[in-house]
Scaffold this active site. Structure first.
Site, PDB file in Angstrom:
ATOM      1  N   THR D  18     -19.756  -1.849  14.285  1.00  0.00           N
ATOM      2  CA  THR D  18     -18.904  -0.718  14.663  1.00  0.00           C
ATOM      3  C   THR D  18     -18.238  -0.997  16.010  1.00  0.00           C
ATOM      4  O   THR D  18     -18.663  -1.873  16.759  1.00  0.00           O
ATOM      5  CB  THR D  18     -19.731   0.570  14.786  1.00  0.00           C
ATOM      6  OG1 THR D  18     -20.707   0.410  15.829  1.00  0.00           O
ATOM      7  CG2 THR D  18     -20.441   0.902  13.480  1.00  0.00           C
ATOM      8  N   ASP D  19     -17.178  -0.227  16.285  1.00  0.00           N
ATOM      9  CA  ASP D  19     -16.546  -0.304  17.604  1.00  0.00           C
ATOM     10  C   ASP D  19     -16.505   1.100  18.204  1.00  0.00           C
ATOM     11  O   ASP D  19     -17.019   2.044  17.617  1.00  0.00           O
ATOM     12  CB  ASP D  19     -15.150  -0.936  17.500  1.00  0.00           C
ATOM     13  CG  ASP D  19     -14.187  -0.105  16.652  1.00  0.00           C
ATOM     14  OD1 ASP D  19     -14.390   1.121  16.503  1.00  0.00           O
ATOM     15  OD2 ASP D  19     -13.230  -0.679  16.123  1.00  0.00           O
ATOM     16  N   GLN D  20     -15.897   1.232  19.382  1.00  0.00           N
ATOM     17  CA  GLN D  20     -15.977   2.523  20.069  1.00  0.00           C
ATOM     18  C   GLN D  20     -15.148   3.611  19.402  1.00  0.00           C
ATOM     19  O   GLN D  20     -15.261   4.772  19.779  1.00  0.00           O
ATOM     20  CB  GLN D  20     -15.622   2.372  21.544  1.00  0.00           C
ATOM     21  CG  GLN D  20     -14.165   2.054  21.821  1.00  0.00           C
ATOM     22  CD  GLN D  20     -13.917   1.963  23.324  1.00  0.00           C
ATOM     23  OE1 GLN D  20     -14.734   1.435  24.070  1.00  0.00           O
ATOM     24  NE2 GLN D  20     -12.810   2.487  23.782  1.00  0.00           N
ATOM     25  N   GLY D  22     -15.859   4.231  16.480  1.00  0.00           N
ATOM     26  CA  GLY D  22     -16.865   4.701  15.541  1.00  0.00           C
ATOM     27  C   GLY D  22     -16.674   4.125  14.147  1.00  0.00           C
ATOM     28  O   GLY D  22     -17.377   4.499  13.215  1.00  0.00           O
ATOM     29  N   PHE D  23     -15.708   3.212  13.991  1.00  0.00           N
ATOM     30  CA  PHE D  23     -15.388   2.591  12.705  1.00  0.00           C
ATOM     31  C   PHE D  23     -15.937   1.156  12.672  1.00  0.00           C
ATOM     32  O   PHE D  23     -16.155   0.548  13.714  1.00  0.00           O
ATOM     33  CB  PHE D  23     -13.876   2.494  12.497  1.00  0.00           C
ATOM     34  CG  PHE D  23     -13.116   3.782  12.567  1.00  0.00           C
ATOM     35  CD1 PHE D  23     -13.749   5.021  12.453  1.00  0.00           C
ATOM     36  CD2 PHE D  23     -11.723   3.762  12.734  1.00  0.00           C
ATOM     37  CE1 PHE D  23     -13.015   6.211  12.504  1.00  0.00           C
ATOM     38  CE2 PHE D  23     -10.988   4.947  12.784  1.00  0.00           C
ATOM     39  CZ  PHE D  23     -11.636   6.160  12.673  1.00  0.00           C
TER      40      PHE D  23
END
Lengths: 143, 143, 143, 143
Positions: D18-20, D22-23
């Site tokens: 995930t990344d920031q 949220g995906f």
């Protein structure tokens, strides 16, 4: 001062980015494109984390990469970046990665503009003006 | 039904996880530990994303890995996981990675419990009871 | 010219390196350590890929990280690196990551020297002299 | 036994992916495609590491992804994979990622066949027969 477009971003290949073929793994090029895109936005006066704080997310909706020559550990690469297309609610960034005079890869990414709640934002006003500063009409055979 | 502790989590090495030495890159072991930790929490009845929704983040504050034998592309590995230590406001997870009967790596991670605002949470009540279900007193020479 | 030890290596946090907590993922610190180690070797006159071509691999046998403060997207970080310990056939590198005056993380990695066939190499001659140039006797509470 | 084509490969999203936003980070889809491709080759009786040992590398020369819906931590995804096109010295794999009945992403990768020395190999004989077993003529609007 005039921003050079395509915008050059320099990086060095990390050991972790290689795979057992001895090449930079193909998924890493999207990370390089992203780092270059972030550098271009900052050079245009708008750090990406500032954009996110103002409520503008720019998720990818499409990506395309052509891998022309392998890249290797400790290579110094340049990612040339520009805005290839501006539509009402999406835009396309273009990329070309070189090692000195050799072309390593070319590609593009298409982005939507979204609010944190996932609402599609129109590309107008300040955001459109920002992106217009990066426009370059390439003529690459890019698949 | 009694949960087996150490809890076994199976995975297969991906091509992207290798490096030009032909080994799984050492940073990937922390990703394997994390996947195993998440699987253990779910097996104990508490998916990690549910914990996060309830306002409990479990960031790492410390990690340690001993790399004993290289792992290779397409290897099938088992990550054995347990709760190695419970303190008032942090806990330590233990890990052992095997390929059939060979030991590939051992390690541990220490975690704090934080609220989304970054406040330290005490490990008590339901969260402590949850973690207690995973406790095992290993006797590994683990640095 | 005297090499500054600890050796400073600068980097900028990439978007891909963040996780849904909004922090740099803990596994990425090992990648930062590696990039800094490679930069130090090059500053000492020995690019790591040259070492590999000469038949010296330096795989990790152990790693340790203390995460003290989260790092964020677009942060500019400095990784301070040195040789913390030289043994007959392994050595330990030390690391300290800072963001301006704040300490983000500290850690160390232990390395063996191997031939491409996996034979343990003694650290002597040119390789030992190289590593000796990076020695610093830190006094960090580093777990 | 008849191999189901498109071939289903199941995976679970890891926290690190995930990344920031949220995906799942967009670069990770290429890693998912790769894991599914490897699983398909194995199901067809030819593990990829066996192919490499026999002197056949299958590097990417082109990739394309359309991101249709975000994927999230702990999502269980299915990657459907097939051989979309066979040419004399390259082939194209197709992919469709679903979460239950939702389409998350589609894409394709084009591969050359190379010897370890980098010589282009013709797709004939056993290798062509192998790939023919995975052919499916999709009709996806795939950019």
């Amino acid at each position: 001062m005039r921003l050079p477009i395509p915008f050059p971003y320099e990086l060095e290949v990390r050991y972790q980015e290689t795979d057992q073929m001895g090449f930079v793994h193909h998924s890493v090029y999207l990370v390089y494109f992203e780092a270059a895109r972030v550098a271009l936005l900052r050079a245009m006066g708008k750090p990406y984390r500032e954009l996110e704080r103002e409520g503008v997310l720019l998720p990818l909706v499409e990506s395309h990469v052509r891998y022309r020559r392998p890249a290797f550990f400790e290579d110094r690469l340049t990612v040339w970046t520009w805005v290839a297309e501006l539509r009402p609610s999406s835009f396309r960034m273009g990329y070309r990665i070189t090692r000195e005079t050799e072309e390593i890869a070319t590609g593009w990414t298409r982005h939507a503009a979204l609010s944190p709640e996932g609402r599609v934002l129109r590309l107008r006003g300040a955001l459109r003006e920002l992106l217009e500063r990066g426009v370059w009409h390439e003529n690459l055979d890019n698949g």
